[in-house]
Design an enzyme around this catalytic site. Structure first.
Site, PDB file in Angstrom:
ATOM      1  N   VAL A 175      -1.976   5.784   1.573  1.00 13.01           N
ATOM      2  CA  VAL A 175      -3.163   4.924   1.545  1.00 13.01           C
ATOM      3  C   VAL A 175      -3.249   4.159   2.858  1.00 13.01           C
ATOM      4  CG1 VAL A 175      -4.340   3.034   0.350  1.00 13.01           C
ATOM      5  CG2 VAL A 175      -2.987   4.697  -0.960  1.00 13.01           C
TER       6      VAL A 175
ATOM      7  N   LEU B 209       0.862  -1.177   0.000  1.00  9.03           N
ATOM      8  CA  LEU B 209       0.000   0.000   0.000  1.00  9.03           C
ATOM      9  C   LEU B 209       0.899   1.227   0.000  1.00  9.03           C
ATOM     10  CD1 LEU B 209      -2.865  -0.741   2.589  1.00  9.03           C
ATOM     11  CD2 LEU B 209      -3.067  -0.550   0.105  1.00  9.03           C
ATOM     12  N   ASP B 210       0.593   2.210  -0.835  1.00  8.27           N
ATOM     13  CA  ASP B 210       1.368   3.449  -0.853  1.00  8.27           C
ATOM     14  C   ASP B 210       1.291   4.138   0.505  1.00  8.27           C
ATOM     15  OD1 ASP B 210       2.081   3.099  -3.494  1.00  8.27           O
ATOM     16  OD2 ASP B 210       0.409   4.292  -4.272  1.00  8.27           O
ATOM     17  N   PRO B 211       2.287   4.959   0.842  1.00  7.74           N
ATOM     18  CA  PRO B 211       2.289   5.636   2.148  1.00  7.74           C
ATOM     19  C   PRO B 211       1.019   6.438   2.441  1.00  7.74           C
ATOM     20  CG  PRO B 211       4.444   5.834   1.134  1.00  7.74           C
ATOM     21  CD  PRO B 211       3.544   5.199   0.106  1.00  7.74           C
TER      22      PRO B 211
END
EC number: 5.4.99.25
Length: 285
Positions: free
Chosen positions: A41, A37-39
């Site tokens: 998100v 997961l992107d930071p």
């Protein structure tokens, strides 16, 4: 300590940092997540601990569900709210609900995406974000992904303003870039766009309501009951078809022997789980 921890990942941390923190809090050596997961998100981040790291690959390919927000009127370098604006155009007309839903319908099914420059996809041995940070844009290979469901969550019939935002829910295959999907939605509506918010609400069979926070982990670790937070390996594989084999065959499977497929498994497709009467299971393809 063996099992799967369902973490409600907070915004502002990388998935790698989350794994490192869980490893430190629980004092485990082997740990790994099942899908980055992107930071910026938040949401469902399954983390496999101990022997459960062996089943990580059987959890990474599952479908994912997200709830997010698209903002029309501005495109960014990163395709999300963290990037610099690279294109802007005021929304100069009302956007009708029916128009958005028609675009959603057109993007449902198998689609082709170009990964964003700010991503971990490798081209020429380097990650795309390394090129992007150096100010270099390179040609990226497209990928085919599947959008199983795409639903508009806002109830308004008309959307007005210089920038227009609306919320959506998407269930998609592994490898889908939801920020790129937001950009594609904007393109089909005729405006630059970016993803302005995102939360993962499900990863395969795991749901957000079943997740725990770092505060929960810290509290349980302090009182010695952290094991209660883990999903046993057998339960983590419950979404796979199960087939029972006898102890003799089980030993051969355990030792990696090449076996003739039994008649009842000849029509088997996809991944499955073999188990012996004692209850021990082996996920397999």
């Amino acid at each position: 300590m063996d099992g799967v921890l369902l973490l409600n990942k907070p915004k502002g941390m990388t998935s790698h940092d989350c794994v490192a923190k869980v490893r430190r809090l629980l004092g485990v050596k082997k740990a790994g997540h099942t899908g980055t997961l992107d930071p910026n998100v938040s949401g469902v981040l399954p983390i496999c601990l101990g022997k459960a790291t062996r089943i990580a690959e059987f959890l990474t390919g599952t479908t994912k569900t997200y709830e997010g927000k698209v903002t029309l009127g501005a495109a960014t370098t990163t395709e999300d709210a963290d990037g610099d604006i690279i294109a802007a155009r005021p929304v100069d007309r009302p956007i009708a609900r029916a128009e958005i839903e028609a675009v959603f319908d057109s993007l449902t099914g198998e689609i082709e995406q170009t990964p964003p420059m700010y991503s971990a996809v490798k081209v020429g041995g380097k990650k795309l974000y390394e090129y992007a940070r150096a100010g270099i844009e390179v040609e990226r290979p497209t990928r085919r992904v599947t959008i199983y469901e795409l639903e508009l969550l806002d109830e308004r019939e008309q959307f007005f303003g210089e920038t227009v935002s609306f919320r959506f829910r998407v269930t998609c295959s592994k490898g889908t870039y939801v920020r790129t999907l937001a950009v594609m939605i904007g393109e089909r509506l005729g405006y630059p766009a970016h993803m302005s918010d995102l939360i993962r609400t499900a990863s395969g069979p795991f749901r957000l309501e079943d997740c725990v926070t770092f505060e929960d982990v810290e509290r349980r670790a302090a009182d010695g009951t952290a094991d209660a937070l883990l999903i046993p390996i057998e339960r983590a594989l419950f979404h796979l078809p199960k087939y029972e084999i006898n102890d003799k065959v089980a030993e051969k499977v355990k030792n990696g022997a090449l076996l003739r497929l039994p008649a009842f498994l000849e029509k088997l497709t996809g991944r499955s789980c073999l188990f012996r009467p004692s209850g021990k299971r082996w996920p397999c393809t």
